[in-house]
Design an enzyme around this catalytic site. Structure first.
Site, PDB file in Angstrom:
ATOM      1  CB  SER A  91      -0.877   0.001   1.249  1.00 44.01           C
ATOM      2  OG  SER A  91      -0.045  -0.131   2.395  1.00 44.01           O
ATOM      3  N   GLY A 141      -4.714  -0.720   6.366  1.00 46.19           N
ATOM      4  CA  GLY A 141      -4.938  -1.311   7.691  1.00 46.19           C
ATOM      5  C   GLY A 141      -6.360  -1.263   8.193  1.00 46.19           C
ATOM      6  CB  CYS A 182       1.166  -5.498   1.950  1.00 45.88           C
ATOM      7  SG  CYS A 182      -0.212  -4.754   2.835  1.00 45.88           S
ATOM      8  CG  ASN A 183       2.570  -8.546   7.467  1.00 53.39           C
ATOM      9  OD1 ASN A 183       2.895  -9.630   7.900  1.00 53.39           O
ATOM     10  ND2 ASN A 183       3.453  -7.595   7.217  1.00 53.39           N
ATOM     11  CB  THR A 184      -2.868  -5.135   5.621  1.00 57.59           C
ATOM     12  OG1 THR A 184      -2.056  -4.605   6.672  1.00 57.59           O
ATOM     13  CG2 THR A 184      -4.316  -4.799   5.866  1.00 57.59           C
ATOM     14  CB  CYS A 196       2.689  -3.707   9.686  1.00 54.04           C
ATOM     15  SG  CYS A 196       2.543  -2.319   8.543  1.00 54.04           S
ATOM     16  CG  HIS A 244       4.402   0.846   6.395  1.00 56.56           C
ATOM     17  ND1 HIS A 244       3.695   0.043   5.543  1.00 56.56           N
ATOM     18  CD2 HIS A 244       4.412   2.086   5.825  1.00 56.56           C
ATOM     19  CE1 HIS A 244       3.279   0.764   4.513  1.00 56.56           C
ATOM     20  NE2 HIS A 244       3.704   2.001   4.658  1.00 56.56           N
TER      21      HIS A 244
HETATM   22  N1  DGL Z   1       2.591  -2.412   4.930  1.00 52.85           N
HETATM   23  C1  DGL Z   1       1.326  -2.983   5.173  1.00 52.85           C
HETATM   24  C2  DGL Z   1       1.400  -4.237   6.011  1.00 52.85           C
HETATM   25  O1  DGL Z   1       2.375  -4.924   5.976  1.00 52.85           O
HETATM   26  C3  DGL Z   1       0.122  -2.165   5.466  1.00 52.85           C
HETATM   27  C4  DGL Z   1       0.134  -0.803   5.961  1.00 52.85           C
HETATM   28  C5  DGL Z   1      -1.208  -0.152   5.704  1.00 52.85           C
HETATM   29  O2  DGL Z   1      -1.465   0.162   4.551  1.00 52.85           O
HETATM   30  O3  DGL Z   1      -1.998  -0.018   6.652  1.00 52.85           O
HETATM   31  O4  DGL Z   1       0.478  -4.588   6.685  1.00 52.85           O
END
Ligand code: DGL
Length: 269
Positions: A16, A48, A79-81, A193, A195
């Protein structure tokens, strides 16, 4: 005489926002033959707090478009989400390998001595069946204390773009860990996450002595296995390319940032 061609395996990283760059840097360390394409969906950042239905539709659309535009060797959903909800959907229609990034529950459970693990992730990731199953399958002997927060990714995103980080806001977010009596606190926290590695130093200062585990290195190894037998693409020159969706405010700032990760261009997807 024409220049010799360069052989690459082209991997598209998707997130994202800028979080996936924490995965990309680990993957590149172990896979020097890859040409990296990085697509971030700034138009819909953050993911998220978005619904499952929204994320599935959005990621499916973007990835189908990317597949039709580029000749890709593999994709990393950095991206985990997104990964905790779209992997199956993507694998149904994509004919190339799709590597997902999900919370590193298993290594955390193995490393934890007091068997109390923290999971720091977005509200989406925390609530997913996928995450619950990871905990059931790999951390059944641990107590898992979860924080689902939509803002920490935004704080990390801003830090990478502007260099500024608001440590007090981070301290507030992780209070559910730090306000627990010392001997009942997690000794290991999963950064669920992509980030969060970009604020790892702040988290470490706020939680001294706690193991902070992210998925970067493991994904580097996974990509190595996955691309090992894929054919090379021949290109004139390796050209790492970063792409955004929608409108990008502060283009110059973002361009400088992606350049520091080895990208020459930042263009509209
Ligand atoms: N980097 C993303 C993750 O690993 C999501 C961050 C987001 O867009 O809320 O979950």
């Amino acid at each position: 005489m024409s220049e010799p061609k360069v052989k690459v395996k082209r991997v598209l990283f998707f997130d994202s926002g800028v979080g996936g760059l924490s995965i990309l840097r680990e993957v590149e360390k172990l896979n020097p033959e890859i040409e990296s394409y990085y697509l971030f969906d700034n138009e819909c950042f953050p993911y998220g707090n978005k619904s499952d239905v929204f994320i599935i539709k959005r990621v499916r659309e973007l990835l189908s478009e990317a597949l039709s535009k580029f000749e890709l060797s593999a994709v990393v959903i950095a991206c985990n989400t997104a990964s905790t909800i779209v992997l199956n959907v993507l694998r149904e229609f994509m004919k190339i390998p799709v590597v997902g990034v999900v919370p590193a529950i298993k290594p955390a459970a193995q490393i934890s001595k007091n068997k109390i693990i923290g999971l720091l992730a977005t509200p989406g990731t925390i609530s997913r069946e996928y995450t619950k199953n990871l905990i059931r399958d790999f951390a059944s002997d641990c107590e898992v204390i979860k924080i689902g927060d939509a803002n920490l990714a935004v704080i990390a995103e801003n830090r990478l773009s502007t260099g500024h980080v608001h440590s007090e806001s981070i301290a507030k977010i992780i209070r559910p860990f730090t306000q627990i009596p010392p001997d009942e606190r997690p000794d290991t926290v999963v950064l669920g996450c992509t980030h969060y590695p970009f604020v790892k130093d702040v988290l470490q200062t706020l939680m001294p002595g706690v193991n902070l585990i992210d998925s970067g290195e493991a994904i580097g190894r996974r990509v190595k296995d996955v691309i090992a037998n894929l054919p090379f693409l021949e290109v004139d020159k390796k050209n790492n390319k970063a792409m955004y969706t929608g409108i990008l405010t502060s283009y110059e700032e973002r361009l400088n940032m992606v350049r520091s990760f080895g990208f020459n261009d930042l263009e509209k997807f």
